[in-house]
Design a protein around this motif. Sequence first.
Motif, PDB file in Angstrom:
ATOM      1  N   VAL A   9       0.934  -1.134   0.110  1.00 57.67           N
ATOM      2  CA  VAL A   9       0.050  -0.098   0.041  1.00 57.67           C
ATOM      3  C   VAL A   9       0.829   1.185   0.206  1.00 57.67           C
ATOM      4  O   VAL A   9       2.092   1.212   0.114  1.00 57.67           O
ATOM      5  CB  VAL A   9      -0.807   0.005   1.236  1.00 57.67           C
ATOM      6  CG1 VAL A   9      -1.976  -1.253   1.234  1.00 57.67           C
ATOM      7  CG2 VAL A   9      -0.295  -0.109   2.590  1.00 57.67           C
ATOM      8  N   ASP A  10       0.239   2.311  -0.420  1.00 53.60           N
ATOM      9  CA  ASP A  10       1.258   3.695  -0.036  1.00 53.60           C
ATOM     10  C   ASP A  10       1.540   4.028   1.185  1.00 53.60           C
ATOM     11  O   ASP A  10       1.182   3.634   2.249  1.00 53.60           O
ATOM     12  CB  ASP A  10       0.053   4.722  -0.489  1.00 53.60           C
ATOM     13  CG  ASP A  10      -0.392   4.854  -2.086  1.00 53.60           C
ATOM     14  OD1 ASP A  10       0.433   3.999  -2.871  1.00 53.60           O
ATOM     15  OD2 ASP A  10      -1.257   5.340  -2.282  1.00 53.60           O
ATOM     16  N   ASN A  11       2.845   4.381   1.139  1.00 51.20           N
ATOM     17  CA  ASN A  11       3.542   4.709   2.567  1.00 51.20           C
ATOM     18  C   ASN A  11       2.968   6.071   3.045  1.00 51.20           C
ATOM     19  O   ASN A  11       3.989   6.922   3.333  1.00 51.20           O
ATOM     20  CB  ASN A  11       4.985   4.717   2.214  1.00 51.20           C
ATOM     21  CG  ASN A  11       5.418   3.297   2.161  1.00 51.20           C
ATOM     22  OD1 ASN A  11       5.531   2.373   3.165  1.00 51.20           O
ATOM     23  ND2 ASN A  11       6.026   2.628   1.019  1.00 51.20           N
ATOM     24  N   ASN A  12       1.743   6.520   3.147  1.00 54.96           N
ATOM     25  CA  ASN A  12       1.179   7.744   3.420  1.00 54.96           C
ATOM     26  C   ASN A  12       0.858   7.715   4.918  1.00 54.96           C
ATOM     27  O   ASN A  12       0.486   8.857   5.409  1.00 54.96           O
ATOM     28  CB  ASN A  12       0.360   8.246   2.585  1.00 54.96           C
ATOM     29  CG  ASN A  12      -0.804   7.342   2.414  1.00 54.96           C
ATOM     30  OD1 ASN A  12      -0.969   6.264   2.923  1.00 54.96           O
ATOM     31  ND2 ASN A  12      -1.784   7.403   1.380  1.00 54.96           N
ATOM     32  N   THR A  13       0.690   6.841   5.652  1.00 53.72           N
ATOM     33  CA  THR A  13       0.242   6.723   7.031  1.00 53.72           C
ATOM     34  C   THR A  13       1.313   5.527   7.622  1.00 53.72           C
ATOM     35  O   THR A  13       1.931   4.824   7.354  1.00 53.72           O
ATOM     36  CB  THR A  13      -1.132   6.328   7.020  1.00 53.72           C
ATOM     37  OG1 THR A  13      -1.286   4.882   6.867  1.00 53.72           O
ATOM     38  CG2 THR A  13      -2.025   7.022   6.101  1.00 53.72           C
ATOM     39  N   ALA A  14       0.868   5.893   9.096  1.00 46.56           N
ATOM     40  CA  ALA A  14       1.794   5.116   9.977  1.00 46.56           C
ATOM     41  C   ALA A  14       1.426   3.514   9.762  1.00 46.56           C
ATOM     42  O   ALA A  14       2.150   2.602   9.745  1.00 46.56           O
ATOM     43  CB  ALA A  14       1.805   5.532  11.353  1.00 46.56           C
ATOM     44  N   GLU A  15      -0.048   3.424   9.628  1.00 49.82           N
ATOM     45  CA  GLU A  15      -0.413   2.150   9.667  1.00 49.82           C
ATOM     46  C   GLU A  15      -0.148   1.442   8.166  1.00 49.82           C
ATOM     47  O   GLU A  15       0.089   0.211   8.117  1.00 49.82           O
ATOM     48  CB  GLU A  15      -2.018   2.070   9.448  1.00 49.82           C
ATOM     49  CG  GLU A  15      -2.526   2.725  10.992  1.00 49.82           C
ATOM     50  CD  GLU A  15      -2.744   4.089  11.276  1.00 49.82           C
ATOM     51  OE1 GLU A  15      -2.279   4.710  10.303  1.00 49.82           O
ATOM     52  OE2 GLU A  15      -2.710   4.375  12.449  1.00 49.82           O
TER      53      GLU A  15
ATOM     54  N   ASN B 163       3.633  -2.298   4.923  1.00 52.06           N
ATOM     55  CA  ASN B 163       4.682  -2.649   4.175  1.00 52.06           C
ATOM     56  C   ASN B 163       6.030  -3.337   4.643  1.00 52.06           C
ATOM     57  O   ASN B 163       6.677  -4.016   4.010  1.00 52.06           O
ATOM     58  CB  ASN B 163       5.287  -1.292   3.603  1.00 52.06           C
ATOM     59  CG  ASN B 163       4.023  -0.893   2.379  1.00 52.06           C
ATOM     60  OD1 ASN B 163       3.206  -1.694   1.849  1.00 52.06           O
ATOM     61  ND2 ASN B 163       3.879   0.247   2.345  1.00 52.06           N
ATOM     62  N   ARG B 164       6.302  -3.160   5.783  1.00 53.38           N
ATOM     63  CA  ARG B 164       7.369  -3.744   6.680  1.00 53.38           C
ATOM     64  C   ARG B 164       6.871  -5.111   6.926  1.00 53.38           C
ATOM     65  O   ARG B 164       6.124  -5.519   7.875  1.00 53.38           O
ATOM     66  CB  ARG B 164       7.849  -2.929   7.869  1.00 53.38           C
ATOM     67  CG  ARG B 164       8.038  -1.714   7.812  1.00 53.38           C
ATOM     68  CD  ARG B 164       8.704  -1.007   9.167  1.00 53.38           C
ATOM     69  NE  ARG B 164       7.620  -1.030  10.140  1.00 53.38           N
ATOM     70  CZ  ARG B 164       6.777   0.133  10.372  1.00 53.38           C
ATOM     71  NH1 ARG B 164       6.806   1.273   9.759  1.00 53.38           N
ATOM     72  NH2 ARG B 164       6.027  -0.098  11.468  1.00 53.38           N
ATOM     73  N   ARG B 165       7.468  -5.993   6.208  1.00 59.44           N
ATOM     74  CA  ARG B 165       7.025  -7.566   6.094  1.00 59.44           C
ATOM     75  C   ARG B 165       8.236  -8.323   5.620  1.00 59.44           C
ATOM     76  O   ARG B 165       9.227  -7.779   5.212  1.00 59.44           O
ATOM     77  CB  ARG B 165       5.863  -7.838   5.325  1.00 59.44           C
ATOM     78  CG  ARG B 165       6.048  -7.645   3.897  1.00 59.44           C
ATOM     79  CD  ARG B 165       4.702  -7.292   3.295  1.00 59.44           C
ATOM     80  NE  ARG B 165       4.951  -7.530   1.477  1.00 59.44           N
ATOM     81  CZ  ARG B 165       5.582  -6.479   1.000  1.00 59.44           C
ATOM     82  NH1 ARG B 165       5.824  -5.083   1.671  1.00 59.44           N
ATOM     83  NH2 ARG B 165       5.664  -6.533  -0.359  1.00 59.44           N
ATOM     84  N   THR B 166       8.246  -9.667   6.146  1.00 60.85           N
ATOM     85  CA  THR B 166       9.035 -10.602   5.608  1.00 60.85           C
ATOM     86  C   THR B 166       8.346 -11.624   4.764  1.00 60.85           C
ATOM     87  O   THR B 166       7.095 -12.087   5.330  1.00 60.85           O
ATOM     88  CB  THR B 166      10.039 -11.387   6.492  1.00 60.85           C
ATOM     89  OG1 THR B 166      10.867 -10.483   7.156  1.00 60.85           O
ATOM     90  CG2 THR B 166      10.866 -12.518   6.196  1.00 60.85           C
ATOM     91  N   ARG B 167       8.547 -11.833   3.556  1.00 59.81           N
ATOM     92  CA  ARG B 167       7.910 -12.828   2.605  1.00 59.81           C
ATOM     93  C   ARG B 167       8.577 -14.164   2.265  1.00 59.81           C
ATOM     94  O   ARG B 167       9.689 -13.912   1.882  1.00 59.81           O
ATOM     95  CB  ARG B 167       7.505 -11.968   1.352  1.00 59.81           C
ATOM     96  CG  ARG B 167       6.371 -13.011   0.703  1.00 59.81           C
ATOM     97  CD  ARG B 167       5.624 -12.235  -0.602  1.00 59.81           C
ATOM     98  NE  ARG B 167       6.557 -12.306  -1.709  1.00 59.81           N
ATOM     99  CZ  ARG B 167       6.176 -12.199  -2.790  1.00 59.81           C
ATOM    100  NH1 ARG B 167       4.870 -11.934  -3.332  1.00 59.81           N
ATOM    101  NH2 ARG B 167       6.896 -12.361  -3.844  1.00 59.81           N
ATOM    102  N   ILE B 168       8.337 -15.269   2.795  1.00 56.25           N
ATOM    103  CA  ILE B 168       8.746 -16.440   2.528  1.00 56.25           C
ATOM    104  C   ILE B 168       8.022 -17.196   1.373  1.00 56.25           C
ATOM    105  O   ILE B 168       6.961 -17.522   1.258  1.00 56.25           O
ATOM    106  CB  ILE B 168       8.839 -17.450   3.669  1.00 56.25           C
ATOM    107  CG1 ILE B 168       9.464 -16.814   4.998  1.00 56.25           C
ATOM    108  CG2 ILE B 168       9.313 -18.781   3.417  1.00 56.25           C
ATOM    109  CD1 ILE B 168       9.436 -17.655   6.069  1.00 56.25           C
TER     110      ILE B 168
END
Length: 278
Positions: A240-246, A251-256
């Motif tokens: 998603v857009d990095n326009n809010t703290a939520e 967006n901060r994630r790890t994908r396996i």
Amino acid sequence: MKKTVFILSLAALTLSSCGSKKKIAELEQKNKECQDLLNSTTVKLNMCLSEKEALSKQNEYLKQNNTDLINSSKELTVLTTKGAQNLEKSLESLKEKDLKIARLQDALTKKDSVTLALVTSLKGSVGVADPDIEVNVDKGVVFISISDKLLFKSGSYVVSDKAKEVLAKVAKVINDKPTFECMVEGHTDNVPFTRNAILLDNWDLSVKRSTAIIRVLTKELGVKPAQLIAAGRSEYIPLVDNNTAENRAINRRTRIVVLPKIDEFYDMIEKEMKNQKK
């Protein structure tokens, strides 16, 4: 002396990163080829279905024609040689089309079954009812996505104890399927990282988080290193857009990414396509 060691370490890290990027590029290219082949197969399948429908209509016409011939001549007890031959050829053609369609459908069904079975297996094995953990399919690839708040503290690449509980379940899935490969992708938001002696930017942070998870999987949970690929995607593939703290937290994630025998499936589809040309 310290300067020499630092230069050698930096060179080793650069070479390792290049190797990972090359491996990632090869996997992405292989996945694209597989998707293109699947699309081509689907087109072929639709063409076969259309031809089957046309042949079915032709067959009905021939049957009706033979019926009319029988009714118009009571003395005629068998079909004319020509009518019988046409009917036989039509039936043979229908059988061939049915066989090709069955082969294509079987190949596609096997692929869908493998994907569905893998997703079900992962969901059952991970067994975590948490909105921050997702098992899903993206462009034909099965993956487990874990929010970084379960894995790391802000700006850190030290794996948390809670994360190790989740990773233990992921490790069980990988260990049960020794032919699989898994690519561990680190993702960050777009907030600039404060440079320090170890990390330069979000690229470094995303890669460090990937390798930190891989170390836990291999050194603590018994996963074979040859099954794992380290990858850092930094901030450049946001959900998603990095326009809010939520949104930044999303967006901060790890994908396996789970890669089950892609080459074998690719070869299976390719073989069926060659059979159609015979």
